[in-house]
Design a protein around this motif. Structure first.
Motif, PDB file in Angstrom:
ATOM      1  N   LEU A 314       0.810  -1.214   0.000  1.00 16.75           N
ATOM      2  CA  LEU A 314       0.000   0.000   0.000  1.00 16.75           C
ATOM      3  C   LEU A 314       0.844   1.264   0.000  1.00 16.75           C
ATOM      4  O   LEU A 314       0.556   2.216  -0.717  1.00 16.75           O
ATOM      5  N   SER A 315       1.900   1.283   0.822  1.00 17.01           N
ATOM      6  CA  SER A 315       2.679   2.512   0.964  1.00 17.01           C
ATOM      7  C   SER A 315       3.426   2.886  -0.302  1.00 17.01           C
ATOM      8  O   SER A 315       3.720   4.063  -0.529  1.00 17.01           O
ATOM      9  N   THR A 316       3.754   1.911  -1.138  1.00 19.99           N
ATOM     10  CA  THR A 316       4.434   2.253  -2.395  1.00 19.99           C
ATOM     11  C   THR A 316       3.524   3.031  -3.335  1.00 19.99           C
ATOM     12  O   THR A 316       3.999   3.681  -4.259  1.00 19.99           O
ATOM     13  N   ALA A 317       2.211   2.952  -3.099  1.00 21.59           N
ATOM     14  CA  ALA A 317       1.229   3.677  -3.920  1.00 21.59           C
ATOM     15  C   ALA A 317       1.400   3.378  -5.404  1.00 21.59           C
ATOM     16  O   ALA A 317       1.180   4.236  -6.260  1.00 21.59           O
ATOM     17  N   SER A 318       1.771   2.160  -5.705  1.00 27.09           N
ATOM     18  CA  SER A 318       1.969   1.777  -7.103  1.00 27.09           C
ATOM     19  C   SER A 318       0.631   1.707  -7.838  1.00 27.09           C
ATOM     20  O   SER A 318      -0.356   1.193  -7.305  1.00 27.09           O
ATOM     21  N   PRO A 319       0.583   2.186  -9.071  1.00 26.36           N
ATOM     22  CA  PRO A 319      -0.669   2.105  -9.846  1.00 26.36           C
ATOM     23  C   PRO A 319      -1.037   0.674 -10.214  1.00 26.36           C
ATOM     24  O   PRO A 319      -2.170   0.426 -10.635  1.00 26.36           O
ATOM     25  N   ILE A 320      -0.088  -0.266 -10.065  1.00 26.76           N
ATOM     26  CA  ILE A 320      -0.390  -1.669 -10.350  1.00 26.76           C
ATOM     27  C   ILE A 320      -0.241  -2.528  -9.101  1.00 26.76           C
ATOM     28  O   ILE A 320      -0.124  -3.751  -9.193  1.00 26.76           O
ATOM     29  N   GLY A 321      -0.239  -1.881  -7.916  1.00 28.81           N
ATOM     30  CA  GLY A 321      -0.188  -2.646  -6.679  1.00 28.81           C
ATOM     31  C   GLY A 321      -1.453  -3.482  -6.525  1.00 28.81           C
ATOM     32  O   GLY A 321      -2.568  -2.964  -6.563  1.00 28.81           O
ATOM     33  N   TYR A 354       0.985   9.662  -8.043  1.00 26.68           N
ATOM     34  CA  TYR A 354       1.814   8.550  -8.500  1.00 26.68           C
ATOM     35  C   TYR A 354       2.937   8.299  -7.500  1.00 26.68           C
ATOM     36  O   TYR A 354       3.764   9.177  -7.226  1.00 26.68           O
ATOM     37  N   ARG A 355       2.937   7.098  -6.930  1.00 27.75           N
ATOM     38  CA  ARG A 355       3.944   6.685  -5.946  1.00 27.75           C
ATOM     39  C   ARG A 355       4.016   7.623  -4.749  1.00 27.75           C
ATOM     40  O   ARG A 355       5.074   7.761  -4.107  1.00 27.75           O
ATOM     41  N   GLN A 356       2.906   8.286  -4.425  1.00 30.12           N
ATOM     42  CA  GLN A 356       2.878   9.208  -3.292  1.00 30.12           C
ATOM     43  C   GLN A 356       1.749   8.833  -2.346  1.00 30.12           C
ATOM     44  O   GLN A 356       0.648   8.459  -2.775  1.00 30.12           O
ATOM     45  N   ASN A 357       2.016   8.949  -1.023  1.00 28.88           N
ATOM     46  CA  ASN A 357       0.966   8.726  -0.033  1.00 28.88           C
ATOM     47  C   ASN A 357       0.942   9.887   0.951  1.00 28.88           C
ATOM     48  O   ASN A 357       1.760  10.809   0.875  1.00 28.88           O
ATOM     49  N   CYS A 358       0.007   9.857   1.889  1.00 26.98           N
ATOM     50  CA  CYS A 358      -0.210  10.994   2.780  1.00 26.98           C
ATOM     51  C   CYS A 358       0.617  10.938   4.062  1.00 26.98           C
ATOM     52  O   CYS A 358       0.447  11.778   4.950  1.00 26.98           O
ATOM     53  N   LEU A 359       1.512   9.966   4.191  1.00 27.74           N
ATOM     54  CA  LEU A 359       2.324   9.857   5.404  1.00 27.74           C
ATOM     55  C   LEU A 359       3.243  11.060   5.557  1.00 27.74           C
ATOM     56  O   LEU A 359       3.930  11.466   4.606  1.00 27.74           O
ATOM     57  N   GLN A 360       3.276  11.631   6.770  1.00 29.52           N
ATOM     58  CA  GLN A 360       4.202  12.703   7.079  1.00 29.52           C
ATOM     59  C   GLN A 360       5.563  12.109   7.438  1.00 29.52           C
ATOM     60  O   GLN A 360       5.705  10.900   7.648  1.00 29.52           O
ATOM     61  N   ASN A 361       6.573  12.973   7.545  1.00 32.80           N
ATOM     62  CA  ASN A 361       7.938  12.490   7.764  1.00 32.80           C
ATOM     63  C   ASN A 361       8.151  11.804   9.107  1.00 32.80           C
ATOM     64  O   ASN A 361       9.160  11.126   9.297  1.00 32.80           O
ATOM     65  N   GLY A 417      -6.533  -1.069 -11.262  1.00 36.78           N
ATOM     66  CA  GLY A 417      -5.108  -0.786 -11.286  1.00 36.78           C
ATOM     67  C   GLY A 417      -4.575  -0.908 -12.693  1.00 36.78           C
ATOM     68  O   GLY A 417      -5.112  -1.663 -13.510  1.00 36.78           O
ATOM     69  N   GLY A 418      -3.522  -0.167 -13.017  1.00 38.05           N
ATOM     70  CA  GLY A 418      -2.910  -0.233 -14.339  1.00 38.05           C
ATOM     71  C   GLY A 418      -3.573   0.630 -15.384  1.00 38.05           C
ATOM     72  O   GLY A 418      -3.209   0.576 -16.564  1.00 38.05           O
TER      73      GLY A 418
END
Length: 484
Positions: A314-321, A354-361, A417-418
């Motif tokens: 999930l965290s990779t936020a891949s469009p084909i995950g 794309y490949r981005q999620n809402c997690l803060q640092n 996905g994809g």
């Protein structure tokens, strides 16, 4: 213990690696470590990305009941600190020297008896995959054998003789030298983890953090916000192996047992983010079998045993995950931990680009909650890929549909996905279907709206036109799946 040290068992010995005294980096893979040991070069490198299984080794680790669990893993995707507190078993460890005679392990002997090797390059990997099956409680069926060999590639022998060897040895499992030494090994592993429950490795060029508690992980996450978070490294290790990317800071969550739990809470199932894909698959087999068409072909056993369910996929936020459309259709909620406490977010709000999620640092994804489906709600999933096993998706779909007593669509989620830069819902097709009968002619009409929902691209994996046609056909496939 020195903070730059890890400890594990191998070849009946306690191995201590002090990274101040060796040339290895913390991100050195177990495969490359073994290839530098003159007596342990049976483990081979084929692809360095987890596709061939030539590098398969077995890890024995303590389970929740205090016993030992043996699992096959790809050593090319495993960083050295992941061995801390475990027993590493390689192909050289299976046979026994008794006086002047070498006694093969039953797995090895079966491979000899059935002529399961020709050039021999892939053989050590096959042997170790079969050894993990031999030490498991899985039945010795053709299906279970094939499932455990999906991650191993042979180019010359042919699989039938290897399958026959597996059926022979696993049908008559007996105590081996590992069984006789289990109590000793368990005590040694417990002592390692008691003396050093976590590892902090800092060299001139690289920092590697292996926390044993969530609190410790969050402290390091806040102190080193640029660190790459891993929980199995089956994705990150490929970046190092294939593109020679240098990874200056790594935060490894694989030792956090509190992230590996599966709990039932009223009408909700909670999965810790460290639950492996294989654990998730076994849970689904009993409780959510609609997931099996996707999970049964999700990578190989060697990867599923270490790859984390949520934290990785999930965290990779891949469009084909493969799991993202599933969680979107199941309306999953994600639990995020940070320095200020916990917060929950909807899966659709978690993926931001794309490949981005809402997690803060300073945050980590720690769990996911899935509510039980209502009696009149259906869920299905499917993927299309170049090959059936051990392949990433070209296009995948997960559908959730709620029908009333007259088979009228009350609610529907079509997560693909994809088809875009992120996993995306076919909103226009959904809107068309709501309030209409769940009938083939209606679904055929809804297929036309897929072209308005997506503008896919052509790439090395597939063309845009093919993706659109597949997406339409998957919707029709889901109709038949739900209706039967």
């Amino acid at each position: 213990m020195n903070k730059n040290t890890i400890s594990f068992l191998h070849h009946n010995k306690l191995i201590n690696i002090n990274f101040d005294e060796v040339a290895y980096r913390p991100s050195t893979t177990v495969l490359n470590y073994l290839r530098q040991q003159p007596a342990f070069r049976g483990t081979k490198e084929g692809c360095a990305e987890g596709d061939c299984g030539a590098c398969t080794v077995v890890l024995a680790e303590l389970d929740e009941q205090g016993g030992l669990r043996y699992k096959a893993v790809d050593s090319c995707l495993l960083f050295l600190p992941a061995l801390h507190g475990k027993q590493l078993i390689t192909v050289e460890n299976l046979s026994q020297q008794k006086t002047t005679q070498v006694h093969l392990h039953p797995v090895q002997q079966a491979m000899v008896d059935h002529h399961g090797s020709q050039c021999g390059y892939c053989t050590p990997g096959f042997v170790m995959a079969l050894f993990a099956l031999y030490k498991s409680d899985k039945p010795a069926t053709r299906e279970s054998v094939q499932e455990n060999l999906v991650g191993n590639l042979c180019r010359c022998t042919g699989y039938e003789s290897i399958i026959e060897a597996a059926m022979q040895c696993c049908a008559n499992r007996q105590a081996d030298q590992f069984s006789l030494n289990e109590n000793i090994v368990k005590e040694q592993l417990k002592q390692i983890l008691k003396n050093q429950p976590f590892a902090e490795i800092s060299t001139n060029k690289q920092h590697y953090f292996l926390p044993s508690t969530l609190e410790q992980a969050l402290d390091w996450r806040a102190s080193y916000p640029e660190a790459i978070v891993i929980n199995g490294a089956t994705d990150t290790a490929i970046r190092q192996n294939k593109t020679w990317e240098f990874l200056p800071q790594l935060l490894d969550l694989s030792q956090l047992n509190e992230l590996k739990t599966i709990e039932r809470r009223n009408n909700l199932t909670y999965f810790g983010s460290g639950v492996t894909i294989e654990q998730f698959r076994l849970y689904a087999k009993e409780n959510l079998p609609e997931l099996l068409p996707m999970l049964d072909v999700f990578a190989s056993v060697q990867i599923r045993e270490v790859a984390s369910n949520i934290g990785g996929n999930l965290s990779t936020a891949s469009p084909i995950g493969d799991l993202i459309p599933v969680m979107m259709a199941l309306k999953a909620k994600l639990k995020i931990a940070g320095q200020l406490g916990f917060r929950w977010v909807e899966i659709e709000d978690f993926i931001t680009d794309y490949r981005q999620n809402c997690l803060q640092n300073d945050e980590l994804l720690v769990g996911i909650g899935i509510h039980d489906l209502k009696a009149n709600t259906h869920f299905r999933t499917a993927k299309v890929s170049t090959r059936r096993d051990l392949d990433i998706s070209t296009v995948n779909i997960s559908i959730r549909i709620q029908l009333d007593e007259n088979e009228i669509v009350e609610e529907i989620i079509l997560a693909y996905g994809g088809m875009a830069a992120t996993v995306k819902r076919a909103v226009k097709a959904e809107q068309y279907l709501i309030g209409k009968p769940w009938a083939k002619e209606v679904v055929e009409e809804a297929k036309a709206y897929i072209e308005h929902d997506f503008t896919p691209i052509s790439d090395a994996r597939s063309g845009a036109e093919f993706r659109l046609e597949v997406a339409k056909n998957l919707l029709l496939k889901m109709f038949y799946e739900v209706s039967r």
